[in-house]
Design an enzyme around this catalytic site. Structure first.
Site, PDB file in Angstrom:
ATOM      1  N   CYS A 281       2.372   3.380  -3.209  1.00  0.00           N
ATOM      2  CA  CYS A 281       1.634   4.490  -3.833  1.00  0.00           C
ATOM      3  C   CYS A 281       1.241   5.552  -2.813  1.00  0.00           C
ATOM      4  O   CYS A 281       1.284   6.741  -3.092  1.00  0.00           O
ATOM      5  CB  CYS A 281       0.370   3.976  -4.519  1.00  0.00           C
ATOM      6  SG  CYS A 281       0.676   2.814  -5.852  1.00  0.00           S
ATOM      7  N   HIS A 282       0.796   5.108  -1.624  1.00  0.00           N
ATOM      8  CA  HIS A 282       0.311   6.040  -0.597  1.00  0.00           C
ATOM      9  C   HIS A 282       1.319   6.042   0.551  1.00  0.00           C
ATOM     10  O   HIS A 282       1.171   5.276   1.509  1.00  0.00           O
ATOM     11  CB  HIS A 282      -1.061   5.613  -0.082  1.00  0.00           C
ATOM     12  CG  HIS A 282      -2.020   5.194  -1.163  1.00  0.00           C
ATOM     13  ND1 HIS A 282      -2.665   6.100  -1.969  1.00  0.00           N
ATOM     14  CD2 HIS A 282      -2.434   3.971  -1.573  1.00  0.00           C
ATOM     15  CE1 HIS A 282      -3.450   5.445  -2.815  1.00  0.00           C
ATOM     16  NE2 HIS A 282      -3.321   4.160  -2.605  1.00  0.00           N
TER      17      HIS A 282
ATOM     18  N   CYS B 233       0.852  -1.201   0.000  1.00  0.00           N
ATOM     19  CA  CYS B 233       0.000   0.000   0.000  1.00  0.00           C
ATOM     20  C   CYS B 233       0.884   1.246   0.000  1.00  0.00           C
ATOM     21  O   CYS B 233       0.590   2.240  -0.671  1.00  0.00           O
ATOM     22  CB  CYS B 233      -0.886   0.024   1.236  1.00  0.00           C
ATOM     23  SG  CYS B 233      -1.919  -1.427   1.452  1.00  0.00           S
TER      24      CYS B 233
ATOM     25  N   CYS C  22     -37.450   1.082  13.160  1.00  0.00           N
ATOM     26  CA  CYS C  22     -36.672   1.202  14.398  1.00  0.00           C
ATOM     27  C   CYS C  22     -35.849   2.486  14.407  1.00  0.00           C
ATOM     28  O   CYS C  22     -35.893   3.261  15.345  1.00  0.00           O
ATOM     29  CB  CYS C  22     -35.715   0.022  14.550  1.00  0.00           C
ATOM     30  SG  CYS C  22     -36.513  -1.530  14.964  1.00  0.00           S
ATOM     31  N   HIS C  23     -35.079   2.693  13.349  1.00  0.00           N
ATOM     32  CA  HIS C  23     -33.993   3.678  13.416  1.00  0.00           C
ATOM     33  C   HIS C  23     -34.420   5.094  13.061  1.00  0.00           C
ATOM     34  O   HIS C  23     -33.637   6.018  13.215  1.00  0.00           O
ATOM     35  CB  HIS C  23     -32.841   3.216  12.530  1.00  0.00           C
ATOM     36  CG  HIS C  23     -32.224   1.934  13.014  1.00  0.00           C
ATOM     37  ND1 HIS C  23     -31.541   1.851  14.200  1.00  0.00           N
ATOM     38  CD2 HIS C  23     -32.234   0.685  12.494  1.00  0.00           C
ATOM     39  CE1 HIS C  23     -31.137   0.602  14.384  1.00  0.00           C
ATOM     40  NE2 HIS C  23     -31.549  -0.131  13.369  1.00  0.00           N
TER      41      HIS C  23
ATOM     42  N   CYS D 141     -36.081  -0.704   7.934  1.00  0.00           N
ATOM     43  CA  CYS D 141     -35.025  -0.063   8.730  1.00  0.00           C
ATOM     44  C   CYS D 141     -35.609   1.108   9.507  1.00  0.00           C
ATOM     45  O   CYS D 141     -35.317   1.329  10.677  1.00  0.00           O
ATOM     46  CB  CYS D 141     -33.921   0.468   7.828  1.00  0.00           C
ATOM     47  SG  CYS D 141     -33.286  -0.698   6.638  1.00  0.00           S
TER      48      CYS D 141
ATOM     49  N   CYS E 267     -29.137  -7.206  11.121  1.00  0.00           N
ATOM     50  CA  CYS E 267     -30.465  -6.593  11.278  1.00  0.00           C
ATOM     51  C   CYS E 267     -31.507  -7.362  10.473  1.00  0.00           C
ATOM     52  O   CYS E 267     -32.600  -7.633  10.947  1.00  0.00           O
ATOM     53  CB  CYS E 267     -30.437  -5.141  10.799  1.00  0.00           C
ATOM     54  SG  CYS E 267     -30.197  -3.934  12.117  1.00  0.00           S
TER      55      CYS E 267
ATOM     56  N   CYS F  58      -7.527  -1.973  -5.339  1.00  0.00           N
ATOM     57  CA  CYS F  58      -6.117  -1.599  -5.266  1.00  0.00           C
ATOM     58  C   CYS F  58      -5.238  -2.841  -5.278  1.00  0.00           C
ATOM     59  O   CYS F  58      -4.221  -2.893  -5.959  1.00  0.00           O
ATOM     60  CB  CYS F  58      -5.851  -0.808  -3.982  1.00  0.00           C
ATOM     61  SG  CYS F  58      -5.766   0.963  -4.226  1.00  0.00           S
TER      62      CYS F  58
ATOM     63  N   ARG G 161     -23.190  -5.950   9.556  1.00  0.00           N
ATOM     64  CA  ARG G 161     -24.164  -5.469  10.532  1.00  0.00           C
ATOM     65  C   ARG G 161     -25.549  -5.393   9.911  1.00  0.00           C
ATOM     66  O   ARG G 161     -26.542  -5.731  10.558  1.00  0.00           O
ATOM     67  CB  ARG G 161     -23.729  -4.094  11.058  1.00  0.00           C
ATOM     68  CG  ARG G 161     -24.582  -3.559  12.191  1.00  0.00           C
ATOM     69  CD  ARG G 161     -24.365  -4.377  13.451  1.00  0.00           C
ATOM     70  NE  ARG G 161     -25.355  -4.088  14.481  1.00  0.00           N
ATOM     71  CZ  ARG G 161     -26.567  -4.642  14.538  1.00  0.00           C
ATOM     72  NH1 ARG G 161     -26.936  -5.510  13.630  1.00  0.00           N
ATOM     73  NH2 ARG G 161     -27.396  -4.343  15.516  1.00  0.00           N
TER      74      ARG G 161
END
Lengths: 108, 287
Positions: free
Chosen positions: B105-106, B102, B206-207, B203, B248, B140, B244
């Protein structure tokens, strides 16, 4: 196992009570779980932790399977003299991971 | 040297639950305000930007117990930092036929990756579709490093995603949903409000409608993704956001969308947009 993380002050006043924090990366597999194949995953935990000062043990813990992964242990110690802390974690395979920290007593 | 005193041998989940049980319940009947997790703590939000579905944005952090918040705040006790450290060495690890890492390049991730984690999922001109941060890391690896892509939810990929997003910690989430992304945004929005599963829940049920209120013993959050990948005390490892979402969906007894499927990415785009303005907290600590 990875390098354990420690937070110990470098200096303390004579008679001061310092807080020591430690964290070690470990799966702490309890031995009560089943894997994707339906078979029990064998127990693999750190079962013992000890902390010594100048070669003399002053704190320890016998750890049981209910402790979470990456156990974090925090405790206090009263500092009376310069010295070296030795910490050791022992797991079920008998692998011992060690770490060291030095402390000096500063003039009050 | 006197004998040390044990303060806490932290079985994190058990400890948090114990503290929770001892605190008197402070459930609020007020529709507008989230219930406080403890008597002394009132969730702190930030004003939502124009066009948001919320008036006030609350990070999931605000609905967690004092112990969990303290665990996230201190880099020493935050278990997610172990992964950040692991990925720090992986950053300069040469892999693949191109003989690159990695870092080829970075060079300095603190500078080159600063702010990168705020705007994923992001439009990819070549593929002509949005890509998540996980996919970008694998792009990448395959295109530039000629290395094998890491599997989703593998330790390597989740560690690296956490590491890259950690470089943007504290910066506001800024996912762009204009131009070609608008199709994905609209699709994600319809999925967010689409009832699914045997429990027939969306979704938003609840949220959006009930955040800050109890779902059994736990508090519902706004479903913000600013802390992902997040260390879940329940699973005792870092959880990527799409994993996650699958959790749900399984809980409402629906068939979860496949990882990196169109539906999943559209949902990730839309959910990330709902949190535009919240500071990135990666690695977060949640229940």
């Amino acid at each position: 196992m990875s390098v354990p993380r420690l937070r110990v002050p470098k200096t303390a006043k004579k008679g001061e009570v310092i807080t020591i924090k430690s964290l070690i990366e470990h799966p702490m597999e309890s031995g009560f779980r089943k894997g994707p194949d339906g078979k029990m995953v064998p127990r693999m935990i750190i079962n013992k932790f000890t902390a010594s000062f100048n070669g003399k043990q002053f704190f320890g813990a016998n750890i049981q399977p209910s402790v979470s992964a990456n156990p974090y242990i925090e405790f206090d110690a009263k500092i009376d003299a310069d010295g070296t802390f030795d910490f050791a974690w022992t797991d079920d395979k008998g692998v011992v991971t060690k770490a060291q920290a030095k402390i000096t007593v500063a003039a009050a | 040297m006197s004998a040390g005193r044990i303060k806490q041998v932290l079985s994190a989940l058990g400890f948090a639950a114990m503290a929770f049980a001892m605190v008197p319940a402070a459930a609020s009947a007020d529709d507008a305000k989230p219930a406080a997790t403890e008597a002394a703590y009132v969730p702190k939000g930030i004003p939502a930007p124009a066009g948001s579905v919320f008036k006030t944005l609350f990070s999931g952090y605000q609905f967690r117990s004092a112990d969990t918040r303290a665990m996230q705040d201190d880099d020493f006790s935050n278990p997610g930092m172990l992964s950040v450290e692991a990925a720090t060495s992986e950053w300069s690890h040469v892999d693949g036929e191109a003989g690159k890492s990695c870092a080829s390049c970075h060079a300095d991730p603190a500078k080159t990756m600063h702010g990168v984690g705020t705007h994923y999922p992001r439009w990819n001109k070549v593929l002509e579709r949005p890509v998540t941060l996980e996919q970008q890391i694998n792009l990448c690896r395959t295109n530039n490093m000629k290395a094998k892509p890491w599997a989703f939810n593998s330790e390597n990929l989740t560690n690296m995603t956490t590491f890259v997003r950690y470089q943007s910690r504290g910066l506001p989430v800024a996912v762009k949903v204009d131009g070609p992304m608008s199709v994905w945004f609209d699709k994600g929005k319809s999925l967010y409000y689409q009832r699914i599963g045997q429990l027939d829940m969306a979704c938003s049920n609840c949220h959006e409608k009930y955040y800050g209120k109890h779902i059994r013993a736990d508090l519902l959050s706004q479903g913000q993704t600013n802390d992902f990948p997040t260390y879940r005390l329940k699973s005792q490892h870092l959880v990527p956001v799409e994993k996650r979402f699958q959790g749900c969906m399984a809980k409402v007894r629906a068939k979860p969308y496949k990882i990196f499927s169109d539906n999943m990415i559209a949902l990730e785009v839309y959910t990330a947009w709902r949190g535009n303005g919240l500071p990135v907290e990666t690695p977060g600590v949640r229940n």
